[in-house]
Design a protein around this motif. Structure first.
Motif, PDB file in Angstrom:
ATOM      1  N   THR A 157      -3.613   4.717   1.286  1.00 34.28           N
ATOM      2  CA  THR A 157      -4.186   3.613   2.031  1.00 34.28           C
ATOM      3  C   THR A 157      -3.229   2.438   1.992  1.00 34.28           C
ATOM      4  OG1 THR A 157      -6.110   2.154   2.252  1.00 34.28           O
ATOM      5  CG2 THR A 157      -5.477   2.774   0.012  1.00 34.28           C
ATOM      6  N   CYS A 158      -3.384   1.514   2.931  1.00 31.96           N
ATOM      7  CA  CYS A 158      -2.489   0.364   2.947  1.00 31.96           C
ATOM      8  C   CYS A 158      -3.156  -0.811   3.648  1.00 31.96           C
ATOM      9  CB  CYS A 158      -1.168   0.717   3.633  1.00 31.96           C
ATOM     10  SG  CYS A 158      -1.305   0.907   5.412  1.00 31.96           S
ATOM     11  N   THR A 159      -2.498  -1.955   3.609  1.00 31.89           N
ATOM     12  CA  THR A 159      -3.038  -3.157   4.238  1.00 31.89           C
ATOM     13  C   THR A 159      -2.313  -3.422   5.551  1.00 31.89           C
ATOM     14  OG1 THR A 159      -3.485  -4.087   2.071  1.00 31.89           O
ATOM     15  CG2 THR A 159      -3.396  -5.645   3.909  1.00 31.89           C
ATOM     16  N   ILE A 160      -3.083  -3.587   6.625  1.00 28.43           N
ATOM     17  CA  ILE A 160      -2.476  -4.092   7.865  1.00 28.43           C
ATOM     18  C   ILE A 160      -3.256  -5.322   8.307  1.00 28.43           C
ATOM     19  CG2 ILE A 160      -1.551  -1.865   8.633  1.00 28.43           C
ATOM     20  CD1 ILE A 160      -3.872  -1.611  10.552  1.00 28.43           C
ATOM     21  N   PHE A 161      -2.571  -6.216   9.035  1.00 32.77           N
ATOM     22  CA  PHE A 161      -3.197  -7.479   9.428  1.00 32.77           C
ATOM     23  C   PHE A 161      -3.529  -7.488  10.912  1.00 32.77           C
ATOM     24  CE2 PHE A 161      -1.086  -8.584   5.504  1.00 32.77           C
ATOM     25  CZ  PHE A 161      -1.974  -9.474   4.899  1.00 32.77           C
ATOM     26  N   GLY A 162      -4.652  -8.122  11.246  1.00 37.49           N
ATOM     27  CA  GLY A 162      -5.044  -8.310  12.643  1.00 37.49           C
ATOM     28  C   GLY A 162      -4.494  -9.618  13.175  1.00 37.49           C
ATOM     29  N   GLY A 207       0.841  -1.190   0.000  1.00 33.40           N
ATOM     30  CA  GLY A 207       0.000   0.000   0.000  1.00 33.40           C
ATOM     31  C   GLY A 207       0.868   1.230   0.000  1.00 33.40           C
ATOM     32  N   ASP A 208       0.234   2.368   0.244  1.00 35.45           N
ATOM     33  CA  ASP A 208       0.979   3.620   0.265  1.00 35.45           C
ATOM     34  C   ASP A 208       1.812   3.719   1.532  1.00 35.45           C
ATOM     35  OD1 ASP A 208      -0.053   5.122  -2.110  1.00 35.45           O
ATOM     36  OD2 ASP A 208      -1.953   4.673  -1.122  1.00 35.45           O
ATOM     37  N   ASP A 209       2.905   4.454   1.432  1.00 31.20           N
ATOM     38  CA  ASP A 209       3.658   4.858   2.615  1.00 31.20           C
ATOM     39  C   ASP A 209       2.807   5.962   3.250  1.00 31.20           C
ATOM     40  OD1 ASP A 209       5.371   6.194   4.389  1.00 31.20           O
ATOM     41  OD2 ASP A 209       7.143   5.737   3.192  1.00 31.20           O
ATOM     42  N   MET A 210       1.991   5.565   4.246  1.00 30.56           N
ATOM     43  CA  MET A 210       1.042   6.530   4.810  1.00 30.56           C
ATOM     44  C   MET A 210       1.781   7.684   5.488  1.00 30.56           C
ATOM     45  SD  MET A 210      -2.233   4.956   4.704  1.00 30.56           S
ATOM     46  CE  MET A 210      -3.081   5.817   5.981  1.00 30.56           C
ATOM     47  N   ILE A 211       2.933   7.381   6.081  1.00 28.87           N
ATOM     48  CA  ILE A 211       3.631   8.367   6.901  1.00 28.87           C
ATOM     49  C   ILE A 211       4.214   9.505   6.068  1.00 28.87           C
ATOM     50  CG2 ILE A 211       5.530   8.688   8.564  1.00 28.87           C
ATOM     51  CD1 ILE A 211       3.363   6.943   9.705  1.00 28.87           C
TER      52      ILE A 211
END
Ligand code: HEM
Lengths: 473, 552
Positions: free
Chosen positions: B509-514, B491-495
Motif C-alpha cells: 500500500t502507499c500514499t497518493i495525494f488528491g 509506502g510500498d513500491d506497488m509496481i
C-alpha cells in the motif's frame, strides 16, 4: 495532523510523568523553552526583515491544513561504515565504548575535559538509536536492547533542572527518583541502586581551564551511569543524541543558505556543511536538515509534531530466518516503551522466546548468521515528525554559508566536521561542495579546483597489482 | 519512422561516426579517468540494446575443456569499444537517412558472466577473494530477504542445484545471424564438456519497442559513467549535452537529468563515488586483482502478471474517482503515478495529468526534473532546437510527493536531489546500477483478453554494478521491499516491490495525494511480479578471461 496543543507532551505520550503533580507542565515548559530559544537563534541568522518559519506549537499555533512530514533514517551509524567499512563498523558499534574525553568523530575534540570524564563512557551510536548486545556462554547473541529515549526525559523523571540549548541548567522539573530506580530495576537490573544513578559530586568540564563549567551537579541524575553504559542500557547516551539537539536541528534547518555564487544550497550533505548543522556523515542529520529545508524553501510554516520525540518507527524483518529456514515472526522485536502503533517506539528488545529452543545468534539475515546487533539495527528506521503548513506564506531570502566540510584523502569517504568557512581547508585536503551544493547552480569555483581535488584523491589510490600471479592455480 | 523537421532541428550535431568531441569544453570540469574500453565487456556499458537477446546457461563438466573453449570464444566477446563504435556508426547512418533505421547495418554481440562456482572451477581459490556476500552466497539464498515468496527450487534456472557456471548473453540485430552465432558457440562448448543447461530468448516488444509488458517505456533513466576514451579532453564516454552557461548542471549530468557517476560504481579498478559528486572517490578493492575492468552481473527472470496489474488499476481507479480530489483518476493515470512515468516514458513530475508522447520520446527532456526545487530550463550545447531548453512544461518542486508519489517506482529507486534514509544525496550517485533488461514472452495486447501464453511473460532483468549487496540488493530489499524508505510519506513500491514483512500478508500500500491534498491509500495483497529464475554472476575483463580464466 494536530491543530492546537495546550502543551508539549512527553515523547510517545509515555505515562511516567502523569502521576507526578506539575511534571507534565514542567516538561512542556522545557520543550517550549527549547523551541523559543532556537527561534531566537534562527532569528539571529535570518537576514533583516525575514520572519522565522519555525514556530512554537503551544504559544503560537498556526492555521492548517497541516502536512505531516515524517523524516526517517537508518539506525546503523553511517559514519562508522564510512570510516571503518561494514565489518569494522559492526564490530565497533557493538563492542566499543568511548570515554567522554574522546569523540567518536575523529575530526572533533572530545566532549569534555577532566579526570571524571575519562571514567564515563558512551556508545559510538549517533543516529538517535542505540543498542546493547547480550551473549551466552557460547558467544552467541541472545538479546539486543534498542533505545531511542532522550536523556532529558530521565533527568526530568529524576527531578533535575534541564539545561537550555547551550547546556546551562534552566528548566526545573519535579520528578520522582523512585520511579527512575523502579524502571531501572525492572528494565536493566535488579541490582541498580539510586547511588549508582546519581553524580557523587559535581561533574565539571575543564575544557576552558579559566572557566570550568558544572555540567551535572552532585546528586543529580548521571546519564552516563554504569547501568546506561558499561553495564546496561536505558536511554540514549551518545552526547549528540539529545532531544534539545533535535529541536535545534529542526529549527536551524529552516534557514536558507547560499554558497559563494548566491545559489541556494539544496543537497543534504552540503547543507549540513554550509550551515554547520551537525554530522555530514550521518544518515540522520543530512536528511532531517534537508527535508526541513525543502519545506522552508517552499515558504511553509514548520514545526515538530507533538509529542516531540525521537522514535524507532519500525523494523523490516524480511528474510530473517530461523535455523529451519522459516521467516521469524515480528513479535521477536518486542516494543517495551513507547508505542508500536504510529511508530513511536522508544525501547524494544529483539529476543527469541525460550520455548523456541534457539537464540538470536542462530537467526540468519539473507543467509548470514547474526553476529552483531548492527545487523538488526540496519533494518530499523528511526524518525522524527515535522509538520508543514501554509506553503508559500514565507519568502525569506537566503543567507551566506557559514561553514564548510573538508575531506582528507586518507579518509576518502569521510567529511570532516563542518568548520568555519573563513578558514580554508588544509592544503592536503579538499573542500567538499565548494561549488555550492545546488545542482542547478552556477560555478563559483577557481578553474582547477575540481581537477586538483580529484588529483589529490587519485594520488592515494593503490597501484594495480599484476595479474600474472593468478595464472598459477 | 520519419522524424518531423522540428525533431531534426533538435538532433545533436555530434556523434557522426568518428566524432570524438562529446561535450562542451568546460575548464572547471573534474579530471576523469581513462576507461579501458577495449577490455571492458560491452553490455556493461554502453549496453547491447539489441532487439533479440539469447540467455544461455552452461555447466562446466571439464575444466580443461572450458578453458580451451574460452580461449576460442574470447574474440567473439564484444568490448565496450566495439559496441560504442557500432552505436555511433548506427546513429550517424540513421541521421543521414533522415531518421529512419538503417536496415542493413547489423551486428551481433556476446558477453559472458561466471557464477562464484564457475570462477572457482576456472580460477581456483582466487575466486574466493570476491568479498561481496551476495555473490558468495548466491541469489537463491538471498531472494527471501528481498521479499521473494517463491521457492527457488521451482525456478527455471538458478535454483539450488541448477546454478549455472556460465551465463552467456548474446544479442543481435539479425535473427538468422544471431541464431547461428549462438548455435556455434553452444556447439563448440558442448564438444568440450561445457554443457548447456538452459536457454531462453529475450525480445524487445515488436509492437511497442522499449516497453515492458505492463506497457511502460523502460530503460529511460540510466546513470552515465564518468570517464574518457582518449587524451582528447572532451572525449567522454558518456556524452555531455548541457551547455557550460548552465553552470553546475553541465558538470553533473550527461543528458539533462542523467547523473554522471564515477565509474568505480560499475566497473572494478576505477575511482568510485566520494562525498562530493564532482570529486573522484576511492578505488574500491573488493575482489581479486583480475577483477579490474569487470563488473557483477545480476540476472533476474521476473514474470509479470499483466492481467492482475491492469485489473487492479482499473478497479482501483474507478473507486478513487468517486472520492473528492481524485475525480479524474483513470487506470492509466493511477498506473503512471505508481510508476512515476506515463506509458510513453513522460515523467509524472513534468506532466501530472496526461501522457505526452513527445516528451516521453525526447531523451533531452524526459529525464530532466528535480524533486527538491523547481526545475529550470537547461540550454543544450550546440543544439539549436534546445538553446533555450526543451519546450515542455517544467517540473515543480515536489519534496512531499504531492505530484509524483514518493512510492512511485522511480522515486523508490532514485531520490535524485532530495535526501533519503541513508543521509543526504550520496545514494543518488552510489546506490545506482546500469540496467540492461529486456522482456521475454509475447505481449498481451488486451490485458483482459485470452492469453495464449498462459502468463509466461516478464522481464529478463539484468544489472551491472560493483556491489550486489549495496546496489542491486539494497534497492530491492531496503527501498523497494520496505514501506517507509527512502522517504516519507511513501509506502510500498506497488509496481515491483514485494512485501515479505512478517505478519503483513504481502499487502502493498502507499500514499497518493488528491488535487486538494486529500490522501488515498490504494492497496493489494496480489503480487504482479514473480521471480522465476536468476543468479549472480561476474563479467570479467577480456584480459582476465584470456590470462586467468582461459589460462591453463
Ligand atoms: C518486472 C519488474 C520491473 C519493471 C516492470 C520495472 C519497470 C520500470 C519502469 C517502467 C521504469 C521507468 C522507466 C525508466 O526510467 O527506465 C523503471 C525504472 C527503474 N527501475 Fe524498474 N522495473 C522492474 C524491476 C526493477 C528492479 C528489480 C529494480 C532494482 C533492483 C529496478 C530499478 C529501476 C531503476 C533504478 C529505475 C530508474 C529510476 C530513475 O533513475 O528514475 N526495477 N522500472
Amino acid at each position: 495532523m494536530t491543530a492546537s496543543n495546550s502543551r508539549y507532551d512527553p515523547p510517545a505520550n509515555m505515562t511516567d510523568f502523569a502521576s507526578i503533580p506539575g511534571q507534565l507542565e514542567a516538561w512542556s515548559d522545557a520543550m517550549s523553552g527549547w523551541v523559543d530559544e532556537m527561534i531566537g537563534q534562527v532569528k539571529q541568522q535570518l537576514p533583516p526583515g525575514a520572519e522565522c518559519q519555525f514556530y512554537n506549537l503551544v504559544t503560537n499555533p498556526q492555521p492548517g491544513p497541516f502536512l505531516d512530514q515524517e523524516v526517517i533514517w537508518a539506525g546503523f551509524p553511517k559514519m562508522l561504515r564510512v570510516l571503518y567499512g561494514t565489518e569494522g563498523a559492526f564490530e565497533l558499534a557493538d563492542n566499543k565504548l568511548y570515554p567522554l574525553t574522546q569523540a567518536n568523530d575523529p575530526s572533533r575534540p572530545g566532549f569534555y575535559t577532566g579526570a571524571i570524564w575519562n571514567t564515563l563512557f558512551y556508545r559510538p551510536l549517533d543516529e538517535y538509536c542505540e543498542w546493547r548486545v547480550e551473549k551466552n556462554d557460547a558467544g552467541k547473541i541472545v538479546k539486543v536492547t534498542f533505545t531511542s529515549e532522550p536523556p532529558e526525559y530521565w533527568q526530568a523523571l529524576h527531578g533535575d533542572e534541564l539545561a537550555d540549548v547551550n547546556g546551562v541548567p534552566k528548566y526545573p522539573t519535579i520528578g520522582d527518583p523512585k520511579k527512575v530506580l523502579d524502571l531501572y530495576r525492572e528494565l536493566v537490573s535488579p541490582e541498580v541502586t539510586l547511588d549508582d544513578l546519581r553524580c557523587p559530586f559535581d561533574f565539571v568540564d575543564e575544557t576552558d581551564p579559566a572557566a570550568p563549567v558544572v555540567v551535572y551537579k552532585k546528586d543529580c541524575y548521571n546519564p552516563y551511569n554504569k547501568w546506561n553504559s558499561t553495564h546496561g542500557i536505558m536511554h540514549l547516551g551518545q552526547p549528540n543524541n539529545s532531544l534539545s539537539a533535535e529541536v535545534g536541528l529542526g529549527a536551524l534547518a529552516t534557514v536558507i543558505f547560499h554558497g559563494a555564487a548566491n545559489d541556494v544550497i539544496v543537497l543534504g550533505e552540503a547543507l549540513i556543511c554550509a550551515g554547520r548543522l551537525g554530522g555530514p556523515n550521518r544518515t540522520s542529520d543530512p536528511t532531517i536538515a534537508s527535508t526541513v529545508n525543502d519545506l522552508a524553501r517552499l515558504g511553509a510554516a514548520i514545526t515538530l509534531r507533538n509529542p516531540v520525540g525521537l522514535y524507532m518507527d519500525s523494523i523490516d524483518l524480511t528474510g530473517f530466518h530461523d535455523p529451519s529456514g522459516q521467516q521469524v515472526p515480528r513479535e521477536f522485536f518486542k516494543v517495551v516503551r513507547g508505542s508500536e502503533q504510529g511508530g513511536l517506539i522508544e525501547r524494544a528488545v529483539f529476543e527469541v522466546p525460550k520455548s523456541e529452543g534457539y537464540v538470536v545468534g542462530d537467526i540468519t539475515v539473507a543467509g548470514v548468521p547474526i553476529r552483531y546487533g548492527g545487523q538488526i539495527a540496519e533494518h530499523i528506521k528511526v524518525k522524527l515528525v515535522g509538520v508543514g503548513s501554509s506553503i508559500g506564506k514565507y519568502h525569506n531570502a537566503s543567507v551566506p554559508a557559514i561553514g564548510q566540510c573538508c575531506v582528507d584523502p586518507s579518509q576518502p569517504l569521510f567529511m570532516r566536521r563542518p568548520s568555519d568557512n573563513a578558514v580554508p581547508c588544509d592544503p592536503t585536503m579538499y573542500h567538499a561542495f565548494a561549488w555550492g551544493g545546488n545542482p542547478q547552480g552556477s560555478i563559483p569555483l577557481p578553474q582547477d579546483h575540481l581537477r586538483a581535488a580529484t588529483m589529490k584523491m587519485l594520488a592515494t589510490a593503490p597501484r594495480r597489482p599484476r595479474m600474472a600471479r593468478y595464472r598459477r592455480r | 519512422m520519419m522524424n518531423t523537421p522540428s525533431d531534426l532541428l533538435r538532433q545533436p550535431p555530434k556523434f557522426d561516426a568518428m566524432q570524438r568531441h562529446t561535450g562542451p569544453k568546460i575548464p572547471q570540469a573534474p579530471a576523469e579517468p581513462r576507461l579501458a574500453i577495449n577490455d571492458i565487456q560491452g553490455n556493461i556499458f554502453p549496453g547491447f540494446n539489441k532487439p533479440t537477446t539469447y540467455f544461455t546457461a552452461f555447466r562446466i563438466d571439464s575444466v580443461a575443456g572450458a578453458k580451451a573453449w574460452l580461449a576460442e570464444v574470447v574474440p567473439f566477446i564484444s568490448t565496450a569499444e566495439e559496441v560504442l563504435a557500432f552505436r555511433r556508426l548506427y546513429s550517424a547512418r540513421r541521421k543521414r537517412l533522415g531518421g529512419s533505421k538503417p536496415p542493413d547495418l547489423v551486428d551481433t554481440n556476446t558477453n559472458i558472466g561466471f557464477s562464484q562456482e564457475g570462477l572457482r572451477k576456472l580460477a581456483g581459490t582466487s575466486a574466493d577473494e570476491f568479498q561481496d556476500e551476495a555473490f558468495r552466497l548466491g541469489l537463491p539464498e538471498r531472494a527471501a530477504h528481498m521479499g521473494d515468496s517463491t521457492s527457488p527450487r521451482d525456478w527455471v534456472i538458478g535454483g539450488p542445484g541448477n546454478i549455472p557456471d556460465i551465463l552467456l548473453i548474446t544479442g543481435g540485430d539479425d535473427e538468422d545471424i544471431l541464431r547461428a552465432r549462438v548455435a556455434a558457440l553452444t556447439e563448440e562448448a558442448e564438444k568440450r564438456g561445457v554443457v548447456k543447461t538452459w536457454e531462453e530468448v529475450g525480445l524487445v516488444r515488436r509492437d511497442l519497442p522499449g516497453h515492458e509488458h505492463f506497457g511502460f517505456d523502460d530503460g529511460v533513466s540510466q546513470p552515465g559513467p564518468r570517464g574518457t576514451l582518449s587524451d582528447i579532453p572532451d572525449d567522454y564516454f558518456t556524452p555531455r549535452y548541457i551547455d557550460s552557461s548552465q553552470g553546475v548542471e553541465s558538470l553533473l549530468y550527461g543528458l539533462p537529468g542523467q547523473d554522471l557517476v564515477w565509474p568505480g560504481e560499475f566497473v572494478f579498478g576505477y575511482p568510485s563515488q566520494g562525498p562530493d559528486p564532482l570529486v573522484a572517490g576511492p578505488v574500491k578493492n573488493t575482489g581479486p586483482a583480475w577483477a579490474a575492468n569487470g563488473s557483477y552481473l545480476t540476472f533476474n527472470r521476473l514474470r509479470q502478471d499483466v492481467k492482475a496489474f491492469w485489473t487492479f488499476m482499473t478497479k482501483t481507479a474507478a473507486e478513487l474517482a468517486a472520492k473528492p480530489g481524485f475525480e479524474e483518476m483513470t487506470a492509466d493515470k493511477l498506473a503512471a503515478h505508481l510508476v512515476g512515468r506515463w506509458k510513453s516514458g513522460a515523467p509524472v513530475a513534468r506532466t501530472p495529468n496526461t501522457d505526452d508522447s513527445h516528451l516521453g520520446n525526447d531523451q533531452y527532456a524526459n529525464n530532466h526534473f528535480f524533486y527538491g526545487s523547481d526545475t529550470k530550463k537547461a540550454a543544450l550545447h550546440g543544439m539549436p532546437g534546445y538553446s533555450n531548453g526543451d519546450p515542455y512544461p517544467d517540473a515543480k518542486s515536489d519534496p512531499l510527493g504531492l505530484t509524483c508519489p514518493l512510492a512511485a517506482h522511480i522515486r523508490k529507486v532514485n531520490t535524485r536531489d532530495v535526501s533519503n534514509d541513508q543521509g543526504g544525496t550520496h545514494a543518488t550517485y552510489a546506490i545506482r546500477l546500469l540496467r540492461r533488461g529486456m522482456p521475454f514472452g509475447l505481449p498481451l495486447k488486451d490485458p483482459f483478453g485470452h492469453d495464449p501464453e498462459h502468463g509466461n511473460r516478464g522481464l529478463m532483468w539484468v544489472s551491472y554494478q560493483t556491489s550486489i549487496v549495496n546496489q542491486f540488493e539494497f534497492l530491492r530489499a531496503n527501498w523497494m521491499g520496505d514501506s517507509k524508505p527512502p522517504r516519507m510519506p511513501g509506502g510500498d513500491d506497488m509496481i515491483v516491490g514485494l512485501n515479505g514483512r512478517p505478519g503483513e500478508e504481502r499487502e502493498r500500500t502507499c500514499t497518493i495525494f488528491g488535487s486538494g491534498l486529500q490522501t488515498a491509500a490504494p492497496s493489494t495483497k496480489q503480487q504482479w511480479i514473480f521471480q522465476t529464475g536468476g543468479g549472480y554472476f561476474f563479467s570479467p575483463s577480456i584480459t582476465a578471461i584470456r590470462e586467468v580464466l582461459a589460462a591453463g
